[in-house]
Design a protein around this motif. Structure first.
Motif, PDB file in Angstrom:
ATOM      1  N   GLU A 219     -93.512 -32.200 -57.363  1.00  0.00           N
ATOM      2  CA  GLU A 219     -94.839 -32.793 -57.510  1.00  0.00           C
ATOM      3  C   GLU A 219     -95.424 -33.191 -56.164  1.00  0.00           C
ATOM      4  N   THR A 220     -94.540 -33.712 -55.288  1.00  0.00           N
ATOM      5  CA  THR A 220     -95.023 -34.067 -53.947  1.00  0.00           C
ATOM      6  C   THR A 220     -95.509 -32.829 -53.215  1.00  0.00           C
ATOM      7  N   ARG A 223     -98.734 -31.754 -54.770  1.00  0.00           N
ATOM      8  CA  ARG A 223     -99.872 -32.556 -54.322  1.00  0.00           C
ATOM      9  C   ARG A 223    -100.311 -32.148 -52.923  1.00  0.00           C
ATOM     10  N   ASP A 224     -99.296 -31.975 -52.042  1.00  0.00           N
ATOM     11  CA  ASP A 224     -99.646 -31.529 -50.691  1.00  0.00           C
ATOM     12  C   ASP A 224    -100.323 -30.170 -50.727  1.00  0.00           C
ATOM     13  N   ASN A 226    -101.952 -28.939 -53.234  1.00  0.00           N
ATOM     14  CA  ASN A 226    -103.298 -29.085 -53.810  1.00  0.00           C
ATOM     15  C   ASN A 226    -104.291 -29.594 -52.780  1.00  0.00           C
ATOM     16  N   LEU A 227    -103.805 -30.560 -51.972  1.00  0.00           N
ATOM     17  CA  LEU A 227    -104.694 -31.052 -50.926  1.00  0.00           C
ATOM     18  C   LEU A 227    -105.068 -29.933 -49.965  1.00  0.00           C
TER      19      LEU A 227
END
Length: 505
Positions: A219-220, A223-224, A226-227
């Motif tokens: 997930e981390t 998220r990275d 996705n950013l």
């Protein structure tokens, strides 16, 4: 975590869950069997205790009868006689009950036979003594009773009682040991099974924790990613928007710049046509047109032989040039309209779709009457969208449905709609000539047409309609077969979000 590692972990979790399930099933089955066995062993222990109690009951009843007879002989009291008779009446039924309890043991069955015979003998002695007392022959009764105590019946009863108790004591010990072993085995199975379940649960917890940590890491990373993806998408969107604007500007400039030489071509073509008329008038004058005759059209000039053929070829060439210029002019106009439409911002408003479509149909009443077509409008869901874009969409589709009906066949065009999951679905169907399955995608391409080209058009309409539908956040599709009519399906959001779409244009 790699895909293989994730797959291995998933397989391991499945195996652990399967093993835990199998262990629970095995423990349940083993516990059930052991509980039933323990219940059976305890029942045999209780059976031995019951047999011993019944042996004691038989011997007690014999002693009660003997004691009551003796008391009766010594005192002659009637109450002792009553007690004797009651005890004597219980002896044989007690032996029968004992025989019923111990019928599973052959040794006890043999002992019961001896006990019954001795008890019957002893009871007969008691009965004779009581009868003699009733006949006032007390001395003989006492003598007979005293002599009876030394007979084999008394010893047999005592010996059989000891043997039967010894047998039941032996069985009690064996059965108690068996019940204890079963109980210990049941406890061991339960403890072992519980230990295995705990071990599997511990392993499952470890795997779950590992999976949780791996999921957190994923997930981390997601998220990275996705950013980074959002930044990349924003960058690519900006590039795409700039490229799209550049394409629109280029299309506009090209279309605008093409119109200028086209106008020149059109002008020089007209001049060429006039020059041709002058040339062929001169040729006609040389071949017999009187001087001073009013100016004649090329077709009216009397020409013969090669001159006439040359005039016909010249007129045909000019006709081709004019038709090509007209087609080029229409294409340029269409491109300019597309570029203007692409720059136009949509303004959503609430639209009564049925009333809106009825207005469009009324403007096409003349065409539908000429084509002998009936247009049926069914209930349509209201939406919030851009009015001008919807007008272009429905006008184009209804006009095409009228235009491509079968010759000589009364046309029937049906417009219907429904809603589903926040979208309005519109269908425009007809009984026209239909579209070959191979051309279902071709008809949406710019400047591409399908079927017989016997109707005016530039192949822009459906491409423009699909572009508008996409800008409105919807989709468009066609279902059709040759000579079986067509159905165009448009899916649009019931409430269109203009902000996001205008930002992307």
């Amino acid at each position: 975590m790699t895909v293989d590692a994730q797959r291995r972990r998933t397989v391991m979790q499945i195996l652990l869950l399967s093993a835990g399930f199998l262990v629970l099933v095995a423990i349940s089955l083993a516990s059930t069997l052991l509980i039933n066995k323990s219940r059976e062993d305890n029942a045999w222990v209780v059976h031995s205790v019951e047999a011993e109690n019944q042996i004691s009951t038989v011997l007690l009843e014999v002693r009660r009868a003997e004691s009551a007879v003796r008391a009766y002989l010594l005192s002659g009291g009637a109450q002792y006689l009553t007690e004797y008779r009651a005890a004597a009446a219980n002896v044989l039924p007690a032996i029968d009950h004992l025989a019923q309890v111990t019928r599973d043991n052959p040794a006890q069955v043999a002992n019961i036979a001896k006990l019954r015979q001795a008890a019957e003998q002893r009871l007969s002695e008691f009965a004779r003594g009581a009868e003699q007392v009733e006949n006032n022959d007390v001395s003989n009764a006492v003598t007979a009773l005293r002599n009876g105590t030394s007979t084999g019946a008394v010893e047999t009863i005592a010996q059989v009682g000891r043997d039967m108790r010894a047998e039941e004591d032996r069985l009690f010990r064996e059965r108690t040991e068996t019940a204890d072993r079963t109980q210990r085995l049941s406890s061991s199975v339960t403890i072992a099974g519980s230990g295995m379940v705990l071990a599997l649960a511990f392993g499952s917890v470890l795997l779950v924790r590992q999976s949780s940590r791996a999921r957190d890491r994923a997930e981390t990373r997601l998220r990275d990613a996705n950013l980074n993806l959002e930044a990349t998408v924003d960058e690519r969107t900006a590039d795409l928007r700039e490229a799209n604007d550049e394409i629109q500007r280029f299309a506009y400039i090209v279309s605008h710049d093409l119109r200028s030489p086209l106008v020149n071509i059109m002008g020089f073509t007209s001049e060429l046509e006039e020059l041709g008329k002058d040339i062929f008038r001169r040729i006609g004058g040389l071949t017999g047109v009187p001087a001073g005759t009013a100016a004649l059209d090329v077709a009216e000039i009397p020409l013969e032989g090669p001159d006439k053929q040359l005039s016909a070829d010249f007129s045909e060439a000019l006709g081709f040039i004019k038709s090509s210029i007209a087609r080029m002019d229409r294409l340029i106009s269409a491109i300019l309209n597309l570029t203007r439409e692409g720059r136009r911002e949509f303004h959503p408003e609430k639209i009564d779709t049925r009333e809106f479509v009825e207005t469009i149909v009324s403007t096409l009443a003349h065409q539908s009457a000429e084509a002998q077509a009936e247009i049926h409008i069914e209930p349509l869901p209201g939406i919030v969208s851009d009015r001008l874009a919807l007008e272009q969409i429905f006008s184009n589709l209804i006009d095409n449905a009228i235009k491509y009906l079968k010759n000589g066949v009364p046309g029937e065009i049906r417009i219907r709609g429904r809603t589903k999951l926040g979208y309005a679905i519109f269908e425009i169907s007809d009984n026209g000539r239909g579209i070959d399955a191979r051309d279902h995608q071709r008809i949406f391409d710019l400047f591409r047409r399908a079927g017989t080209q016997d109707k005016p058009g530039q192949g822009i309409g459906l491409a423009h309609v699909r572009a508008l539908v996409r800008r409105l956040g919807g989709t468009m599709s066609v279902s059709s077969e040759l000579n079986a009519g067509s159905t165009f399906t448009i899916t649009l959001p019931i409430t269109w979000n203009a902000t996001n779409r205008n930002a992307d244009k």
